[in-house]
Design a protein around this motif. Structure first.
Motif, PDB file in Angstrom:
ATOM      1  N   LYS A 157     -34.709   7.846 -38.057  1.00 12.48           N
ATOM      2  CA  LYS A 157     -34.838   8.596 -39.308  1.00 12.48           C
ATOM      3  C   LYS A 157     -33.516   9.234 -39.748  1.00 12.48           C
ATOM      4  O   LYS A 157     -33.111   9.102 -40.914  1.00 12.48           O
ATOM      5  CB  LYS A 157     -35.923   9.664 -39.164  1.00 12.48           C
ATOM      6  CG  LYS A 157     -36.171  10.446 -40.427  1.00 12.48           C
ATOM      7  CD  LYS A 157     -37.278  11.459 -40.264  1.00 12.48           C
ATOM      8  CE  LYS A 157     -37.487  12.202 -41.579  1.00 12.48           C
ATOM      9  NZ  LYS A 157     -38.570  13.153 -41.506  1.00 12.48           N
ATOM     10  N   ALA A 158     -32.832   9.911 -38.861  1.00  8.65           N
ATOM     11  CA  ALA A 158     -31.582  10.594 -39.220  1.00  8.65           C
ATOM     12  C   ALA A 158     -30.524   9.600 -39.705  1.00  8.65           C
ATOM     13  O   ALA A 158     -29.808   9.867 -40.678  1.00  8.65           O
ATOM     14  CB  ALA A 158     -31.060  11.394 -38.032  1.00  8.65           C
ATOM     15  N   THR A 159     -30.447   8.453 -39.048  1.00  5.42           N
ATOM     16  CA  THR A 159     -29.469   7.437 -39.439  1.00  5.42           C
ATOM     17  C   THR A 159     -29.819   6.837 -40.796  1.00  5.42           C
ATOM     18  O   THR A 159     -28.937   6.660 -41.643  1.00  5.42           O
ATOM     19  CB  THR A 159     -29.394   6.320 -38.377  1.00  5.42           C
ATOM     20  OG1 THR A 159     -29.138   6.907 -37.110  1.00  5.42           O
ATOM     21  CG2 THR A 159     -28.315   5.314 -38.698  1.00  5.42           C
ATOM     22  N   ALA A 188     -45.347  -3.038 -45.464  1.00  2.00           N
ATOM     23  CA  ALA A 188     -45.959  -2.757 -44.158  1.00  2.00           C
ATOM     24  C   ALA A 188     -44.879  -2.568 -43.097  1.00  2.00           C
ATOM     25  O   ALA A 188     -44.970  -1.659 -42.259  1.00  2.00           O
ATOM     26  CB  ALA A 188     -46.925  -3.873 -43.768  1.00  2.00           C
ATOM     27  N   ILE A 189     -43.862  -3.398 -43.130  1.00  2.00           N
ATOM     28  CA  ILE A 189     -42.737  -3.267 -42.188  1.00  2.00           C
ATOM     29  C   ILE A 189     -42.042  -1.921 -42.408  1.00  2.00           C
ATOM     30  O   ILE A 189     -41.773  -1.182 -41.459  1.00  2.00           O
ATOM     31  CB  ILE A 189     -41.730  -4.425 -42.353  1.00  2.00           C
ATOM     32  CG1 ILE A 189     -42.342  -5.742 -41.866  1.00  2.00           C
ATOM     33  CG2 ILE A 189     -40.422  -4.127 -41.616  1.00  2.00           C
ATOM     34  CD1 ILE A 189     -41.556  -6.979 -42.263  1.00  2.00           C
ATOM     35  N   VAL A 217     -41.596   1.183 -39.820  1.00  2.27           N
ATOM     36  CA  VAL A 217     -40.284   1.712 -39.406  1.00  2.27           C
ATOM     37  C   VAL A 217     -40.266   3.235 -39.570  1.00  2.27           C
ATOM     38  O   VAL A 217     -39.858   3.959 -38.653  1.00  2.27           O
ATOM     39  CB  VAL A 217     -39.146   1.052 -40.220  1.00  2.27           C
ATOM     40  CG1 VAL A 217     -37.825   1.802 -40.048  1.00  2.27           C
ATOM     41  CG2 VAL A 217     -38.982  -0.402 -39.824  1.00  2.27           C
ATOM     42  N   LEU A 218     -40.691   3.721 -40.716  1.00  6.04           N
ATOM     43  CA  LEU A 218     -40.670   5.168 -40.968  1.00  6.04           C
ATOM     44  C   LEU A 218     -41.576   5.936 -40.020  1.00  6.04           C
ATOM     45  O   LEU A 218     -41.254   7.054 -39.606  1.00  6.04           O
ATOM     46  CB  LEU A 218     -41.063   5.446 -42.425  1.00  6.04           C
ATOM     47  CG  LEU A 218     -40.062   4.963 -43.475  1.00  6.04           C
ATOM     48  CD1 LEU A 218     -40.647   5.115 -44.871  1.00  6.04           C
ATOM     49  CD2 LEU A 218     -38.735   5.716 -43.354  1.00  6.04           C
ATOM     50  N   LYS A 219     -42.689   5.344 -39.661  1.00  5.98           N
ATOM     51  CA  LYS A 219     -43.666   5.991 -38.780  1.00  5.98           C
ATOM     52  C   LYS A 219     -43.239   5.928 -37.309  1.00  5.98           C
ATOM     53  O   LYS A 219     -43.507   6.851 -36.540  1.00  5.98           O
ATOM     54  CB  LYS A 219     -45.025   5.307 -38.960  1.00  5.98           C
ATOM     55  CG  LYS A 219     -46.152   5.857 -38.095  1.00  5.98           C
ATOM     56  CD  LYS A 219     -47.449   5.135 -38.338  1.00  5.98           C
ATOM     57  CE  LYS A 219     -47.370   3.777 -37.699  1.00  5.98           C
ATOM     58  NZ  LYS A 219     -48.575   2.983 -37.745  1.00  5.98           N
TER      59      LYS A 219
END
Length: 110
Positions: free
Chosen positions: A60-62, A100-101, A105-107
């Motif tokens: 997330k930070a990146t 969906a991908i 990724v975010l989750k």
């Protein structure tokens, strides 16, 4: 001759109904983001990392440091990536699969 035409029309009608049923089923299917990620992304992004550029992980930070904050941002990168990343056209990864991908990724990679 009439019997042959009637049989042909019956077969066409049956095929049309069968195809319509499959289309409805597929339209309502839920796409598994994890499965799609494994299929299209995991070889270069194992565990959210990046084998091409270790400074650009899926954490997330990146992502946020690189202006990627939403699923739409991720899909935009998939469609028009920077150097070293494979471009995923809609014919290879549909918009629904891409979303969906991105949501996966975010989750997953916090």
């Amino acid at each position: 001759m009439k019997k042959g035409i009637i049989i042909s029309i019956s077969l066409l009608a049956t095929a049309a109904f069968a195809t319509a049923g499959l289309a409805d089923t597929r339209k309502g299917e839920k796409i598994d983001g994890a499965k799609e990620f494994q299929k299209h992304c995991a070889s270069c992004h194992p565990d959210g990392g990046n084998i091409v550029n270790s400074a650009k992980t899926l954490k997330k930070a990146t992502l946020e440091a690189n202006g990627v904050k939403t699923w739409k941002d991720i899909v935009a990168k998939m469609r028009n990536p920077g150097p070293g990343m494979t471009k995923f056209e809609k014919k290879e990864v549909s918009d629904k699969e891409a979303r969906a991908i991105a949501e996966y990724v975010l989750k997953t990679f916090k």
